[in-house]
Structure formats: structure tokens, C-alpha cells
Design an enzyme around this catalytic site. Structure first.
Site, short mmCIF file in Angstrom:
data_model
loop_
_atom_site.label_atom_id
_atom_site.label_comp_id
_atom_site.label_asym_id
_atom_site.label_seq_id
_atom_site.Cartn_x
_atom_site.Cartn_y
_atom_site.Cartn_z
N SER A 122 38.99 39.11 45.65
CA SER A 122 38.27 39.39 44.41
C SER A 122 39.28 39.79 43.35
CB SER A 122 37.26 40.52 44.63
OG SER A 122 37.96 41.73 44.78
N LYS A 123 38.76 40.05 42.17
CA LYS A 123 39.64 40.33 41.02
C LYS A 123 40.66 41.44 41.30
CE LYS A 123 38.25 38.54 36.73
NZ LYS A 123 36.90 38.39 36.21
#
Ligand code: GLU
Length: 469
Positions: A238-239
């Protein structure tokens, strides 16, 4: 052997992230390796979440990566007639039926199944009622209640599913629009796809899809489910594990070949080789060496692969990639021999194109910007004599070759009794504004004579001004 036909079917609900890009790269490489075909399909049936911006972002990212397709892009939203035709086929063959059970009724059914410890499933109420189409009727696929469905997965091996885990799933909603698993199968059949390589987040869809292939009397493609890409903490990428979008890496100064190399190595191996050119990947890629365990995304490793690709790339190829980074810094430098000679001094010391552009600025600045610390440390009165002597020597040289420069420095060393470093460091600061730079001879060779002399004289002035002030 039949020609391999692979596909990449992104859902345009966001940018192209590194996991999706890896799937695209695997399919593309396999098609190129086998001299097969690679098809691009945009899975945009989710009207709410699909956007034109995402479609454009996906094209832009694929283009930058240099992933070209032989057919498409096909848009699912433009193929509704084909899906209708296939729904009708299943209705005609008795493999599908209309169902008019209301959502409330289905909820009761599911709750009941749950309360007796079973899976929440549709109980087949309308299966044998031979209902006609109505405004509220959905179309359900008649799934087998017994037996097993096997995915012969080229990566994971055989995966068995009990058919009683499935229910009569919906293939068309009451407004006639087809559902996800159904359109994927119709597309893959009608596009002649015989090899489906995708993320293993799709494994749960595959048994349903296999049943649909069987009902449509279509041969099954080869399936391969690739383990996910995870972050360093082994959670889903994820980010917070770094940039997710492929084009962000472009903007940070990564080379497409480096990103491709890194992404492929995240799930595939060829002995312990880490560095691959694009041509080598095409030559060596096969499904056989795709690993069974998840790839761990490591930014530092990607950065070091990028540095290796910058080192290995031809300067003229880097030049066109570097231009936009220089432009961002306010310099409109054209590709050409000068830029290439600048690059040759920087390519072994730059991890990204952004790094390289930053390192190249001193070549182009009219007004050199100096690092205060470097000036303080090296542009001191002791440097005055050697810099002046060097100016004299260089003025006499018709052109700068490494040999001539060495001789010039040597004579300054002899005349002053100073070691090379004591002369080179002030000269470096004079020419680049910084105490860290490519080799001093390289810089002098690349900068023209006029600029070198002008900067050395400017440094003399700085030394004098500072000693007076
Ligand atoms: N559209 C799906 C996705 O973006 C891919 C479906 C497939 O590969 O079958 O994840």
C-alpha cells in the site's frame, strides 16, 4: 504448438500500480518470448468506479514502460451485445435460468443456511421453474452441487475446489448487464486467450470461470496465479510502503527498463542473476520460473537496480530521458553530443535521472551557485597561487585532453610543492560550486575553455574578496 495469446485486463478504477504493472509485464514478456500475442482489454463494466482519467493513466503508464499490445484496447463497455449473445446461449442450453427471488427472500435463504452452519448460498428455488424474463429477473448460472473443480495452475500446482462451496451465481443483473466473472470468460474465449496469468487475488474467481468455460464448451486456457506483491512488513502493498503508481517512478527519475527488471525479479528468477536488459528478459522469461512465494517490494533494491541501468544505458538513450528533468530545473538543454558528454561524467554516480539532473546543473549555470561550506573550506588564500598558476597553464593550451591537463596540474604541483588534492579541491569548488563532483579532468574536458577560465577567475576574485573582507 499453438500461438500463445495473453492479455492484460486492468479495471480502470485508479492508476496503474506496481502490482498490476508486474502482471502486465509477465503477460507481455511471455507473449514476446513465445512470439505470441498480447492483448489489452479495459474492464470498465463497473460504471461507478471506472473513469476516463484512469484509462488514460493506464495507457500512459504502459506506454512509458514500453509495453506494447498487438490487439485492443478492447473496452468491455462496448461489448455488451456479445455478452447478451452468450447469456442467451447459456439460457438456450439450459445452463442458466431466470430467477425472480427478491433480495429479501435471498437474505432469508442465506441467513437460514448460515444458522445451520452452511455457506450463505442461493438455494436454487427458481432452478426448475422455467421462468420467463421479467423486469426484476436476474439470470443465474446452474452450478453443479457435487464434485470438484480443479485449477491446473502452472504456478501453484493443482488447486481443488468443492463444487458445493459454490451456488448458482448471477451472470446477468435484472437490467440485463452481465457480471464480472461472466464477461471475463466471454472475453477470454472470444479473444482467443489461451494463457491467463494474473494475481492470486483472483484464484477464488477461477472455479466459477472454469464452470462457465465448460458450459460454453470452450477449451480452458492455461491458468497461472502469481503471488501478490507485499510490503517489507509482509502486509499487502500500500501507499505507506512507498510510491504505488508506476508513473510516480517515472517522475522520480527511474528508467522503465529498471522498473521492469525489478518487477519481474519480484516474482521470477533466472539463477541468481539480478540485472537484465529488456532484450534479455524477453529471451529468458518463461512461466516455469515464476515463484510460489510473495514478492517483497524493496525500494532500496529498486533504487540500486535503477543505478545499474543508468550505468549500463547508452548516453544518447539517457539524454532524451534526462531532458525533462533538466527542464524542470529551468534549463532547456537539447539532446546532443554536449549532453552526452555531460552524462558520461555522471552516469556512474547517479541513482536516478533526478540525481543526474541535479549533478549536471553546474555545467549549464551561467551564474554558478556555490555551496557556502565548500567555499569556506577550499576557496582560501592558500589556494590563490595554485589556481592562478593553473589559469596561466590552461590559457596556453589550445585544447583540453586528459594528458595535457595532467601535465598542467603536475607543473602547478611542482611549482607550489602542493599535493594534487590541495589543488584539485579548490579547482573543483571553482568549477562546480561544490566539493563533490565527477573527476576534475573530466569536468574540465567537458566544460569549454572559456567557461573554465571564467570560473577559475571568478574563484580568484572570491578568494581575494573574502580575505579582504
Ligand atoms: N480486471 C481485473 C483486475 O484489474 C483482472 C481480471 C483478470 O485478470 O481476469 O484485477
Amino acid at each position: 504448438m499453438e500461438q500463445i495469446i495473453t492479455r492484460f485486463p486492468p479495471s480502470p478504477t485508479g492508476y496503474l500500480h506496481v502490482g498490476g504493472a508486474r502482471t502486465a509485464v509477465f503477460n507481455w514478456l511471455y507473449a514476446r518470448h513465445t512470439k505470441g500475442k498480447f492483448i489489452l482489454r479495459i474492464e470498465d463494466t463497473d460504471k461507478v468506479r471506472s473513469t476516463k482519467e484512469s484509462v488514460d493513466a493506464i495507457f500512459e503508464a504502459l506506454e512509458w514502460l514500453g509495453i506494447d499490445w498487438d490487439e485492443g484496447p478492447f473496452f468491455q463497455s462496448k461489448r455488451l451485445e456479445i455478452y447478451q449473445e452468450y447469456i442467451q446461449k447459456l439460457l438456450d442450453s439450459g445452463d442458466a435460468y431466470y430467477c425472480t427471488c427478491s433480495p429479501e427472500k435471498i437474505k432469508v435463504m442465506r441467513d437460514k443456511a448460515r444458522s445451520t452452519g452452511g455457506k450463505p448460498r442461493y438455494d436454487g428455488t427458481c432452478r426448475h421453474l422455467d421462468l420467463k424474463k421479467t423486469d426484476t429477473a436476474v439470470v443465474r448460472f446452474k452450478a453443479p452441487f457435487t464434485g470438484t473443480t480443479i485449477i491446473k495452475d502452472v504456478i501453484k500446482g493443482n488447486i481443488l475446489f468443492q463444487n458445493n462451496e459454490l451456488d448458482d451465481f448471477i451472470i446477468a443483473r435484472s437490467d440485463g448487464t452481465p457480471t464480472y466473472n461472466f464477461v471475463v470468460v466471454v472475453d477470454d474465449i472470444t479473444m482467443g486467450i489461451n494463457t491467463v496469468i494474473r494475481g492470486d487475488d483472483h484464484v477464488m474467481n477461477t472455479p466459477k470461470q472454469i464452470l462457465l468455460y465448460n458450459a460454453l464448451n470452450a477449451p480452458l486456457p492455461t491458468f497461472g496465479h502469481v503471488p501478490m506483491v507485499l510490503g517489507k512488513d509482509r502486509s499487502r502493498l500500500s501507499k505507506r510502503h512507498g510510491a504505488m503508481s508506476v508513473t510516480v517512478y517515472r517522475d522520480m527519475g527511474y528508467l522503465p527498463d529498471a522498473l521492469i527488471n525489478y518487477l519481474v525479479r519480484l516474482g521470477w528468477s533466472f539463477g541468481d542473476q539480478e540485472f537484465f536488459t529488456r532484450a534479455e528478459l524477453i529471451e529468458k522469461f518463461s512461466l516455469k520460473n515464476i515463484g510460489k512465494s510473495a514478492g517483497i517490494f524493496d525500494q532500496d533494491k529498486l533504487l540500486s537496480i535503477n543505478a545499474d541501468h543508468i550505468k549500463a544505458a547508452k548516453p544518447q538513450n539517457l539524454a532524451k530521458n534526462l531532458v525533462p528533468f533538466l527542464e524542470k530545473k529551468g534549463f532547456s538543454i537539447k539532446e546532443g553530443p554536449y549532453l552526452e558528454s555531460v552524462i558520461k561524467t555522471l552516469n556512474t554516480r547517479s541513482k536516478t535521472l533526478e540525481d543526474m539532473a541535479r549533478g549536471a546543473l553546474f555545467y549549464f549555470q551561467d551564474e554558478l551557485s556555490y555551496e557556502e561550506k565548500a567555499v569556506k573550506k577550499f576557496l582560501k588564500p592558500v589556494a590563490l597561487e595554485p589556481v592562478r598558476l593553473l589559469v596561466d597553464k590552461l590559457e596556453q593550451l589550445p585544447n583540453f585532453t586528459e594528458k595535457k591537463l595532467e601535465e598542467a596540474f603536475k607543473s602547478v604541483m611542482e611549482a607550489t610543492g602542493l599535493k594534487f588534492g590541495k589543488i584539485a579541491q579548490p579547482v573543483r569548488v571553482a568549477l562546480t560550486g561544490s566539493s563533490v563532483s565527477p573527476g576534475i579532468f573530466e569536468i574540465i574536458e567537458v566544460l569549454n575553455k572559456e567557461k573554465v577560465l571564467q570560473r577559475l577567475n571568478a574563484a580568484i576574485k572570491i578568494i581575494l574578496d573574502r580575505s579582504q573582507g
